[in-house]
Design a protein around this motif. Structure first.
Motif, short mmCIF file in Angstrom:
data_model
loop_
_atom_site.label_atom_id
_atom_site.label_comp_id
_atom_site.label_asym_id
_atom_site.label_seq_id
_atom_site.Cartn_x
_atom_site.Cartn_y
_atom_site.Cartn_z
N TYR A 35 0.84 -1.18 0.00
CA TYR A 35 0.00 0.00 0.00
C TYR A 35 0.88 1.24 0.00
O TYR A 35 1.97 1.25 0.56
N GLN A 37 0.67 5.26 1.19
CA GLN A 37 -0.11 6.19 1.98
C GLN A 37 0.45 7.59 1.84
O GLN A 37 1.60 7.85 2.19
N ASP A 40 -2.91 13.25 1.00
CA ASP A 40 -4.13 13.61 0.29
C ASP A 40 -4.88 12.41 -0.28
O ASP A 40 -6.08 12.50 -0.54
N GLN A 41 -4.20 11.27 -0.45
CA GLN A 41 -4.85 10.12 -1.08
C GLN A 41 -5.19 9.00 -0.11
O GLN A 41 -5.86 8.05 -0.46
N GLY A 42 -4.73 9.08 1.11
CA GLY A 42 -4.99 8.00 2.05
C GLY A 42 -4.22 6.75 1.68
O GLY A 42 -3.18 6.81 1.03
N LEU A 43 -4.76 5.61 2.06
CA LEU A 43 -4.09 4.32 1.87
C LEU A 43 -4.54 3.73 0.53
O LEU A 43 -5.70 3.36 0.37
N PHE A 45 -4.16 0.86 -2.40
CA PHE A 45 -3.71 -0.50 -2.67
C PHE A 45 -2.88 -0.53 -3.95
O PHE A 45 -3.29 0.01 -4.98
N GLY A 58 -3.81 -3.12 -7.97
CA GLY A 58 -4.57 -1.90 -7.76
C GLY A 58 -4.00 -0.78 -8.59
O GLY A 58 -3.65 -0.95 -9.75
N LEU A 88 4.50 7.15 2.39
CA LEU A 88 4.77 6.00 3.23
C LEU A 88 4.32 4.76 2.47
O LEU A 88 3.20 4.72 1.95
N PHE A 90 3.51 0.84 2.81
CA PHE A 90 3.25 -0.21 3.79
C PHE A 90 3.16 -1.56 3.11
O PHE A 90 2.60 -1.70 2.02
N PHE A 105 -0.12 -5.11 9.27
CA PHE A 105 0.74 -4.12 8.61
C PHE A 105 2.10 -4.02 9.28
O PHE A 105 2.22 -4.11 10.51
#
Lengths: 114, 111
Positions: A35, A37, A40-43, A45, A58, A88, A90, A105
């Motif tokens: 993932y 992170q 502005d886009q969040g997490l 996939f 994804g 980031l 993950f 995670f």
């Protein structure tokens, strides 16, 4: 401690460069997820592997690639890096496939592209 | 339109307050609904997991799913400073593997 190990924890590099992020899943977990992170886009996939095979894809850019090795660790390769790739990253693992709920995670790899 | 919408906050409440966190979604195929908690500089950890509609309670935490409204909630009772974190909702369809996360709501519980 989730049991998922990611290295490196921090990485600073320049635009145009290539980096490799590494993930060791929990003992016994066959699935690995990647993932991204950002604020502005969040997490988001990127990709999933199960026992060495790509299982789901994804929003992974063509400049990015991943693989899962026979010992089940996984690597995410990011090339021709751009400023916008700073985020980031993950890794998560699970024992189930298909997995309907629980992901474990790692602590993430923070990539800064200058 | 995003698959999952979540108010990013930030949300600041006094210790002991009841906190309500919410997400809406657009895909009626979603069957599995999760809440993850993420402390600063850490990876997300699973907090609550529910299947289909209904409520689930675990200690001070209650998760609700209303599939008819495509709306999920997480309630935290008697909030504690240790609850200060970012809470992310997540959901997936019956086939699993592809999880859709909200952007997360940042919560601060003030002592």
């Amino acid at each position: 401690d989730s049991g998922v190990t990611q290295t490196p924890k921090h990485l600073i590099t320049a635009t145009g460069q290539r980096v490799t992020l590494r993930c060791s899943p929990r003992s016994g977990d066959l699935s690995v997820y990647w993932y991204q992170q950002s604020l502005d886009q969040g997490l988001q996939f990127l990709i999933q592997y199960y026992n060495g095979e790509e299982r789901a894809k994804g929003n992974i850019l063509e400049r990015f690639s991943a693989q899962q090795f026979p010992d089940l660790h996984s690597e995410l390769n990011l090339s021709s890096l751009e400023l916008g790739d700073s985020a980031l990253y993950f890794c998560a693992s699970s024992a189930l496939d298909p997995n309907t709920g629980e992901l474990f995670f790692g602590e993430g790899s923070r990539l800064t592209v200058l | 339109q995003k698959e999952v919408e979540q108010d990013p906050g930030p949300l600041s409440v006094p210790e002991g307050a009841i906190v309500s966190l919410n997400c809406t979604y657009s895909n009626s195929a979603f069957q599995y609904f999760m809440w993850y908690r993420q402390y600063s500089r850490k990876g997300p950890e699973l907090l609550m997991y529910t299947y289909s509609s209904g409520n689930k309670e675990d200690g001070r935490f209650t998760a609700q799913v209303d599939k008819s409204s495509k709306y999920i909630s997480l309630f935290i009772r008697d909030s504690q400073p240790s609850d200060s974190a970012t809470y992310l909702c997540a959901m997936s369809a019956a086939t699993g593997n592809q999880f859709y996360f909200g952007t997360g709501t940042s919560l601060t519980v003030i002592p």
